[in-house]
Design an enzyme around this catalytic site. Structure first.
Site, PDB file in Angstrom:
ATOM      1  N   THR A   1      34.161  16.237  14.057  1.00  0.00           N
ATOM      2  CA  THR A   1      34.676  16.867  12.884  1.00  0.00           C
ATOM      3  C   THR A   1      33.439  17.797  12.385  1.00  0.00           C
ATOM      4  O   THR A   1      33.628  19.195  12.151  1.00  0.00           O
ATOM      5  CB  THR A   1      35.260  15.896  11.859  1.00  0.00           C
ATOM      6  OG1 THR A   1      36.684  15.668  12.277  1.00  0.00           O
ATOM      7  CG2 THR A   1      35.861  16.945  10.833  1.00  0.00           C
TER       8      THR A   1
ATOM      9  N   CYS B   1      44.159  11.150  14.482  1.00  0.00           N
ATOM     10  CA  CYS B   1      43.365  11.490  13.280  1.00  0.00           C
ATOM     11  C   CYS B   1      44.000  11.606  12.249  1.00  0.00           C
ATOM     12  O   CYS B   1      43.429  11.660  11.088  1.00  0.00           O
ATOM     13  CB  CYS B   1      42.520  12.681  13.779  1.00  0.00           C
ATOM     14  SG  CYS B   1      41.561  12.413  15.186  1.00  0.00           S
TER      15      CYS B   1
HETATM   16  N1  PLP Z   1      38.315  16.933  18.220  1.00  0.00           N
HETATM   17  C1  PLP Z   1      38.944  16.232  18.953  1.00  0.00           C
HETATM   18  C2  PLP Z   1      39.760  17.032  20.384  1.00  0.00           C
HETATM   19  C3  PLP Z   1      39.542  14.938  18.766  1.00  0.00           C
HETATM   20  O1  PLP Z   1      40.276  14.330  19.363  1.00  0.00           O
HETATM   21  C4  PLP Z   1      38.796  14.337  17.698  1.00  0.00           C
HETATM   22  C5  PLP Z   1      39.290  13.021  17.123  1.00  0.00           C
HETATM   23  O2  PLP Z   1      40.263  12.776  17.619  1.00  0.00           O
HETATM   24  C6  PLP Z   1      37.995  15.181  16.831  1.00  0.00           C
HETATM   25  C7  PLP Z   1      37.586  16.386  17.187  1.00  0.00           C
HETATM   26  C8  PLP Z   1      37.211  14.650  15.555  1.00  0.00           C
HETATM   27  O3  PLP Z   1      36.191  13.913  15.990  1.00  0.00           O
HETATM   28  P1  PLP Z   1      35.564  12.583  14.907  1.00  0.00           P
HETATM   29  O4  PLP Z   1      36.633  11.551  14.858  1.00  0.00           O
HETATM   30  O5  PLP Z   1      34.258  12.155  15.542  1.00  0.00           O
HETATM   31  O6  PLP Z   1      35.409  13.295  13.672  1.00  0.00           O
END
Ligand code: PLP
Length: 376
Positions: free
Chosen positions: A73, A328
Site C-alpha cells: 500500500t 484487504c
Molecule cells: N496490491 C495488491 C494487488 C494486493 O493484493 C495488496 C494486498 O492484498 C496490496 C496491494 C496491498 O499490500 P499490503 O497488504 O502490503 O499493503
C-alpha cells in the site's frame, strides 16, 4: 481445533520457519538502531543493506533503486503520489480493477490535486484493451503515468507488462505496476522491461506482514512522502523495520530459489481444483482471463441461489478459508469492485480461491466435499 484449509493465499501467506529463524536474532541479539554509529547499530544497518542487495539482485536492479516501505500500500502510494508531486505527472491512466490502494489514491489525487484520471477499457474477462490504452496515451502533451497491476488479486489476470512498457516508452509516459501479487511468484527483470515503479509486499510470499518495497528506476526517482529522519537515504523517513526487512529478503530468496518447482506444483493444485469443480458442478464459471492467469489465483462464480448467498460463511464453518473479493477490505459484505467493473449486470456469487506451495490435492478433495455439502 479442527484443521483449517487455507485457500486464501492472495490475501496473505503463512510465514515459513526459515523466515522466522532468519528474523529472530533481530528481535533481541541485534536490536541496535540502524542509524546509530556504534557497532550495535552497524550490525542492523548491514542487515538492511544485505537485504536490499538481495531484493535488487532478484529484480536485476541497482541497490539504490530499492526503498523499503511498510508494505504494498505504501509503495504504491509513494510511486503514484510521487510521480505527481515530483515528476510533473498531470494525467494518470489506470483501470477500474486495481487494488483499492491504487484506486483510492487516484480518487484522492483527482479530488485534491486536480490530476486527470483516465480508465482504460476492459472486456468482460478483465483484459486491458491495449488499443484504447494507446489512444489515451496519444491524447494531449501533458506528462502521463500509466498505473496497471501486473496480476489482479481477485481474478488473477496477468498484464502483458512488456507490451504496456513498450507503449509507455513510445509515448514518453511513466509506468507503475503494482506487482504485489507477482513479486515472489514470477521473475521480473527490470533491465528487460521498461517499468519505472514496482511494488512488493513480503506477506504475499511467506514473509512477514507490514513490510514491502518500492522499486524506482534510477532516472525517475520520486522523493519521500514521509518526512523526518534521513533513513532510506532520505527517501523514506522512520526507523527501519529491521526484522521485517530481513524476513522479506529471506522469503524472497527462498521464493526465487524454488520458483519453477513451486510454480509448477501450485499450478497443478489449481488445475486439479478446476477439474474437480467442473466434474462436480455444472453451473460454475471461471471468472477472468484463463489464457493468461497467475497460477496462485482462481475466481469461481456460482449461480446466485439461496445456498450460495452464504457460501463464504458456510465454507468458514467447515474450516475452509476463501475470500469473496479483495481480502484487504474483507469481512466486508460489499460486493467486489473488480467483478462489478467487468460484469456489472451479472448476478452471481464469486469466490476467490488462492493457493500456495503448502496446499495439497487432499485439501482440494476436502473443499470439494464441503462445497457439495453446502450446494448440492
Ligand atoms: N496490491 C495488491 C494487488 C494486493 O493484493 C495488496 C494486498 O492484498 C496490496 C496491494 C496491498 O499490500 P499490503 O497488504 O502490503 O499493503
Amino acid at each position: 481445533m479442527s484443521r483449517v484449509i487455507y485457500f486464501d493465499n492472495a490475501a496473505t501467506t503463512p510465514i515459513t520457519k526459515d523466515v522466522v529463524d532468519a528474523m529472530l536474532p533481530y528481535f533481541n541479539e541485534y536490536f541496535g538502531n540502524p542509524s546509530s554509529i556504534y557497532s550495535h547499530g552497524r550490525e542492523t544497518r548491514a542487515a538492511i543493506e544485505t537485504a536490499r542487495k538481495t531484493i535488487a539482485k532478484l529484480l536485476n536492479a541497482h541497490t539504490s533503486e530499492i526503498i523499503f516501505t511498510s508494505g504494498g500500500t505504501e509503495a504504491n502510494n509513494m510511486a503514484i503520489k510521487g510521480a505527481v508531486q515530483y515528476l510533473g505527472v498531470q494525467t494518470i491512466i489506470s483501470s477500474k480493477i486495481e487494488h483499492h490502494c491504487v484506486l483510492h489514491t487516484l480518487e484522492y489525487l483527482e479530488k485534491y490535486h486536480q490530476v486527470k484520471i483516465e480508465y482504460v477499457a476492459l472486456d468482460e474477462k478483465g483484459i486491458v484493451d491495449l488499443a484504447h490504452l494507446e489512444t489515451l496515451l496519444q491524447q494531449g502533451s501533458e506528462k502521463k503515468l500509466v498505473s496497471l497491476m501486473h496480476a489482479n488479486n481477485e481474478i488473477g489476470n496477468l498484464l502483458p507488462i512488456n507490451d504496456v512498457a513498450i507503449l509507455c516508452e513510445k509515448y514518453n509516459a511513466y509506468l507503475h505496476s503494482d506487482t504485489v501479487q507477482t513479486f515472489g511468484h514470477i521473475s521480473i527483470d527490470t533491465q528487460a522491461v521498461a517499468v519505472d515503479f514496482l511494488s512488493g509486499s513480503a506477506h504475499k510470499f511467506h514473509g512477514p506482514k507490514g513490510v514491502g518495497f518500492l522499486y524506482m528506476r534510477k532516472k525517475n526517482k520520486v522523493q519521500s512522502f514521509i518526512h523526518g529522519g534521513g533513513q532510506e537515504r532520505g527517501f523514506r523517513a522512520g526507523t527501519e523495520n529491521v526484522y521485517g526487512i530481513v524476513g522479506m529478503a529471506k522469503a524472497a530468496e527462498i521464493a526465487y530459489q524454488n520458483l519453477d518447482k513451486d510454480a509448477a506444483y501450485i499450478l497443478s493444485i489449481k488445475q486439479y481444483f478446476i477439474q474437480q469443480l467442473q466434474e462436480s458442478f455444472d453451473d460454475i464459471q471461471i471468472c477472468g482471463n484463463m489464457e493468461n492467469s497467475l497460477y496462485t489465483v482462481l475466481n469461481i462464480s456460482f449461480p446466485n441461489k439461496e445456498n450460495t448467498m452464504m457460501l463464504l460463511f458456510n465454507l468458514d464453518i467447515k474450516g475452509v478459508c476463501a475470500s469473496g473479493g479483495s481480502a484487504c477490505s474483507s469481512g466486508a459484505a460489499t460486493g467486489s469492485h473488480v467483478i462489478q467493473a467487468i460484469l456489472p449486470n451479472v448476478d452471481r456469487v464469486n469466490v476467490r480461491f488462492s493457493f500456495s506451495k503448502l496446499n495439497t490435492t487432499e485439501e482440494v478433495d476436502v473443499v470439494i466435499q464441503s462445497l457439495k455439502a453446502i450446494l448440492v
